[in-house]
Design a protein around this motif. Structure first.
Motif, PDB file in Angstrom:
ATOM      1  N   GLU A  61       0.816  -1.214   0.000  1.00 39.57           N
ATOM      2  CA  GLU A  61       0.000   0.000   0.000  1.00 39.57           C
ATOM      3  C   GLU A  61       0.851   1.265   0.000  1.00 39.57           C
ATOM      4  O   GLU A  61       0.420   2.297  -0.510  1.00 39.57           O
ATOM      5  N   ASN A  62       2.059   1.195   0.579  1.00 40.15           N
ATOM      6  CA  ASN A  62       2.941   2.362   0.526  1.00 40.15           C
ATOM      7  C   ASN A  62       3.236   2.745  -0.926  1.00 40.15           C
ATOM      8  O   ASN A  62       3.335   3.932  -1.248  1.00 40.15           O
ATOM      9  N   HIS A  63       3.356   1.748  -1.786  1.00 47.10           N
ATOM     10  CA  HIS A  63       3.588   2.057  -3.197  1.00 47.10           C
ATOM     11  C   HIS A  63       2.284   2.349  -3.932  1.00 47.10           C
ATOM     12  O   HIS A  63       2.142   3.388  -4.571  1.00 47.10           O
ATOM     13  N   THR A  64       1.324   1.423  -3.839  1.00 42.19           N
ATOM     14  CA  THR A  64       0.121   1.524  -4.670  1.00 42.19           C
ATOM     15  C   THR A  64      -0.842   2.622  -4.232  1.00 42.19           C
ATOM     16  O   THR A  64      -1.495   3.238  -5.068  1.00 42.19           O
ATOM     17  N   VAL A  65      -0.937   2.876  -2.935  1.00 42.77           N
ATOM     18  CA  VAL A  65      -1.886   3.870  -2.424  1.00 42.77           C
ATOM     19  C   VAL A  65      -1.182   5.181  -2.103  1.00 42.77           C
ATOM     20  O   VAL A  65      -1.506   6.233  -2.661  1.00 42.77           O
ATOM     21  N   ASP A  66      -0.197   5.128  -1.203  1.00 43.63           N
ATOM     22  CA  ASP A  66       0.465   6.353  -0.738  1.00 43.63           C
ATOM     23  C   ASP A  66       1.204   7.062  -1.878  1.00 43.63           C
ATOM     24  O   ASP A  66       1.044   8.265  -2.069  1.00 43.63           O
ATOM     25  N   PHE A  67       2.026   6.318  -2.612  1.00 40.40           N
ATOM     26  CA  PHE A  67       2.826   6.949  -3.659  1.00 40.40           C
ATOM     27  C   PHE A  67       2.043   7.106  -4.964  1.00 40.40           C
ATOM     28  O   PHE A  67       1.849   8.214  -5.454  1.00 40.40           O
ATOM     29  N   ARG A  68       1.577   5.995  -5.529  1.00 41.57           N
ATOM     30  CA  ARG A  68       0.897   6.062  -6.833  1.00 41.57           C
ATOM     31  C   ARG A  68      -0.400   6.846  -6.761  1.00 41.57           C
ATOM     32  O   ARG A  68      -0.795   7.482  -7.725  1.00 41.57           O
ATOM     33  N   GLY A  69      -1.073   6.809  -5.617  1.00 42.77           N
ATOM     34  CA  GLY A  69      -2.352   7.499  -5.480  1.00 42.77           C
ATOM     35  C   GLY A  69      -2.242   8.922  -4.976  1.00 42.77           C
ATOM     36  O   GLY A  69      -3.249   9.611  -4.837  1.00 42.77           O
ATOM     37  N   GLY A  70      -1.025   9.376  -4.710  1.00 37.41           N
ATOM     38  CA  GLY A  70      -0.838  10.707  -4.149  1.00 37.41           C
ATOM     39  C   GLY A  70      -0.173  11.660  -5.130  1.00 37.41           C
ATOM     40  O   GLY A  70       0.159  11.302  -6.262  1.00 37.41           O
ATOM     41  N   PRO A  71       0.069  12.879  -4.694  1.00 36.33           N
ATOM     42  CA  PRO A  71       0.631  13.910  -5.568  1.00 36.33           C
ATOM     43  C   PRO A  71       2.093  13.683  -5.955  1.00 36.33           C
ATOM     44  O   PRO A  71       2.558  14.234  -6.955  1.00 36.33           O
ATOM     45  N   LEU A  72       2.818  12.870  -5.203  1.00 37.90           N
ATOM     46  CA  LEU A  72       4.233  12.651  -5.518  1.00 37.90           C
ATOM     47  C   LEU A  72       4.427  11.913  -6.843  1.00 37.90           C
ATOM     48  O   LEU A  72       5.430  12.106  -7.522  1.00 37.90           O
ATOM     49  N   PHE A  73       3.460  11.074  -7.206  1.00 34.67           N
ATOM     50  CA  PHE A  73       3.614  10.289  -8.437  1.00 34.67           C
ATOM     51  C   PHE A  73       3.723  11.192  -9.666  1.00 34.67           C
ATOM     52  O   PHE A  73       4.573  10.971 -10.536  1.00 34.67           O
ATOM     53  N   ALA A  74       2.907  12.223  -9.747  1.00 28.22           N
ATOM     54  CA  ALA A  74       2.963  13.145 -10.890  1.00 28.22           C
ATOM     55  C   ALA A  74       4.307  13.874 -10.935  1.00 28.22           C
ATOM     56  O   ALA A  74       4.865  14.088 -12.019  1.00 28.22           O
ATOM     57  N   GLN A  75       4.843  14.214  -9.779  1.00 28.95           N
ATOM     58  CA  GLN A  75       6.147  14.871  -9.726  1.00 28.95           C
ATOM     59  C   GLN A  75       7.239  13.931 -10.241  1.00 28.95           C
ATOM     60  O   GLN A  75       8.130  14.331 -10.992  1.00 28.95           O
ATOM     61  N   TRP A  76       7.171  12.668  -9.814  1.00 32.40           N
ATOM     62  CA  TRP A  76       8.122  11.648 -10.240  1.00 32.40           C
ATOM     63  C   TRP A  76       8.079  11.465 -11.753  1.00 32.40           C
ATOM     64  O   TRP A  76       9.103  11.488 -12.428  1.00 32.40           O
ATOM     65  N   ARG A  77       6.876  11.314 -12.300  1.00 31.64           N
ATOM     66  CA  ARG A  77       6.739  11.091 -13.742  1.00 31.64           C
ATOM     67  C   ARG A  77       7.208  12.293 -14.549  1.00 31.64           C
ATOM     68  O   ARG A  77       7.712  12.145 -15.654  1.00 31.64           O
TER      69      ARG A  77
END
Length: 102
Positions: A61-77
């Protein structure tokens, strides 16, 4: 511990800038995400535009929910996405046998 394995194909000739982008993205974005533990980047020998990004997370869930589902994922991409030749293939793994030492 969960291991995220991202199989990444990048545009030809972009190895050095891609590696720099990964370092920047991990240092400034992914490291801020809950449950991030560590990462490793492997470059293909036979296929130099192929990379395996291995990220250890405390939970799935740290990856799929917290990271992928949060605002950090767009910054990463935004940092690493311009190098992709195709969308990365991502899978998750967990230990199935005790680790051995040499």
């Amino acid at each position: 511990m969960i291991l995220e394995v991202a199989d990444i194909r990048i545009l030809p000739g972009q190895q050095a800038p891609f590696e720099a982008a990964i370092r920047q993205g991990v240092a400034t974005v992914i490291s801020q995400s809950p449950g991030f533990l560590r990462y490793q980047l492997q470059r293909g020998i036979e296929s130099p535009e192929r990379f395996l990004l291995l990220i250890e997370w405390a939970t799935l869930e740290n990856h799929t929910v917290d990271f992928r589902g949060g605002p950090l994922f767009a910054q990463w991409r935004a940092i690493v996405g311009p190098f992709f030749a195709e969308p990365p293939k991502v899978e998750h793994f967990e230990a199935s046998a005790p680790q051995s030492t040499p």
